[in-house]
Scaffold this motif. Structure first.
Motif, short mmCIF file in Angstrom:
data_model
loop_
_atom_site.label_atom_id
_atom_site.label_comp_id
_atom_site.label_asym_id
_atom_site.label_seq_id
_atom_site.Cartn_x
_atom_site.Cartn_y
_atom_site.Cartn_z
N TYR A 136 4.67 1.10 3.87
CA TYR A 136 3.68 2.02 3.33
C TYR A 136 3.19 3.02 4.37
CZ TYR A 136 3.79 -1.01 -0.72
OH TYR A 136 4.22 -1.73 -1.81
N ASP A 174 5.29 3.34 -2.05
CA ASP A 174 5.04 3.58 -3.46
C ASP A 174 5.16 5.06 -3.80
OD1 ASP A 174 2.64 3.79 -1.79
OD2 ASP A 174 1.66 4.43 -3.64
N GLU A 215 -0.79 -1.91 -0.91
CA GLU A 215 0.12 -2.16 -2.03
C GLU A 215 -0.65 -2.49 -3.31
OE1 GLU A 215 3.97 -4.98 -2.54
OE2 GLU A 215 2.04 -6.00 -2.30
N ARG A 223 1.38 3.11 -9.45
CA ARG A 223 2.51 3.57 -8.66
C ARG A 223 3.42 2.37 -8.38
NH1 ARG A 223 -1.77 5.98 -6.05
NH2 ARG A 223 -1.57 4.62 -4.23
N THR A 224 4.70 2.56 -8.50
CA THR A 224 5.65 1.46 -8.38
C THR A 224 6.23 1.40 -6.97
OG1 THR A 224 6.26 1.70 -10.70
CG2 THR A 224 7.78 0.46 -9.29
N PRO A 225 6.02 0.31 -6.25
CA PRO A 225 6.58 0.21 -4.90
C PRO A 225 8.10 0.01 -4.92
CG PRO A 225 4.72 -1.29 -5.22
CD PRO A 225 5.14 -0.82 -6.57
#
Length: 233
Positions: A136, A174, A215, A223-225
């Motif tokens: 991230y 993400d 996360e 939001r999709t990691p």
């Protein structure tokens, strides 16, 4: 200003020395007492054997670039006591949280660096790391800021140099544009191979993944990691 800070500024560092909330007394004290014992000193040559950096017996080494509040770094160090971890975080409040966790949990197999990770990668001996984690990272989302993203041809070469054969570079984000950016840059780096064979290999978090506060926020905000693993070949 130290020589390291001057080099940090000259190179147009991807991370700045930023501080949020004022440090509490206990946090400030750890900066004065604990950080000097754990901090890697780039003004001296890197040892041929990184085991000499650690007060605990370790047999392999990992690097985490930009560890934030240190949740992942501390978890991994406790779960892998025979591995020496080097954590990089230039933001003072994140470093303060990591120092508190190391102190309170008596974790012996972590060393720290509070400046630009690119400088540390240059300092490390070649082929010394079994894994590099970039989790991230700051996405620098505006197009004019893309050049400040840590993933770049130059930094990927530095990561490849520091990894041993078969070592892994792990990346989580993400931000879709940064994921695509990373895949494109790694495809142009022949020494790194994406290990994914099916969609779940990048959609599902890695085994043993403890999660991070960032996360959790990303998931709350829908939001999709993505979780990418690249292996040095």
């Amino acid at each position: 200003m130290s020589d390291i800070d001057q080099e940090h500024r000259r190179r147009g560092a991807l991370y700045g020395r930023r501080k949020g909330k004022p440090l509490r007394a206990g946090q400030a004290e750890r900066f004065d007492t604990l950080l000097p014992r754990l901090k890697i000193d780039l003004t001296t040559p890197a040892p041929d054997d990184l085991r000499t950096l650690f007060g605990a017996p370790v047999d392999e080494f990992r690097l985490e670039i930009g560890f934030g509040g240190g949740e992942h770094l501390l978890h991994e160090a406790e779960q892998n006591p025979k591995t020496g971890f080097i954590g990089v975080e230039p933001f003072l409040n994140g470093m303060a949280k990591a120092l508190a966790g190391i102190d309170e949990r008596k974790i012996p197999n972590i060393r720290l660096f509070d400046n630009d990770a690119a400088l540390l990668l240059d300092w490390l001996p070649p082929g010394c790391l079994s894994r590099v984690d970039l989790l991230y990272p700051d996405p620098w989302p505006k197009k004019r800021q893309f050049k400040r993203r840590f993933v770049s041809p130059e930094n990927l070469k530095k990561i490849v140099r520091a990894l041993k054969s078969g070592g892994e570079f792990r990346f989580a984000s993400d931000i879709e544009s940064y994921v695509e950016w990373t895949l494109a840059h790694v495809r142009a780096q022949p020494a790194l191979q994406w290990t994914a064979e099916k969609a779940d290999d990048w959609r599902v978090a890695w085994a043993g993944w403890p999660g991070t506060r960032y996360e959790a926020k990303a998931i709350r905000e829908t939001r999709t990691p993505a979780y990418l693993i690249f292996r040095k070949i």
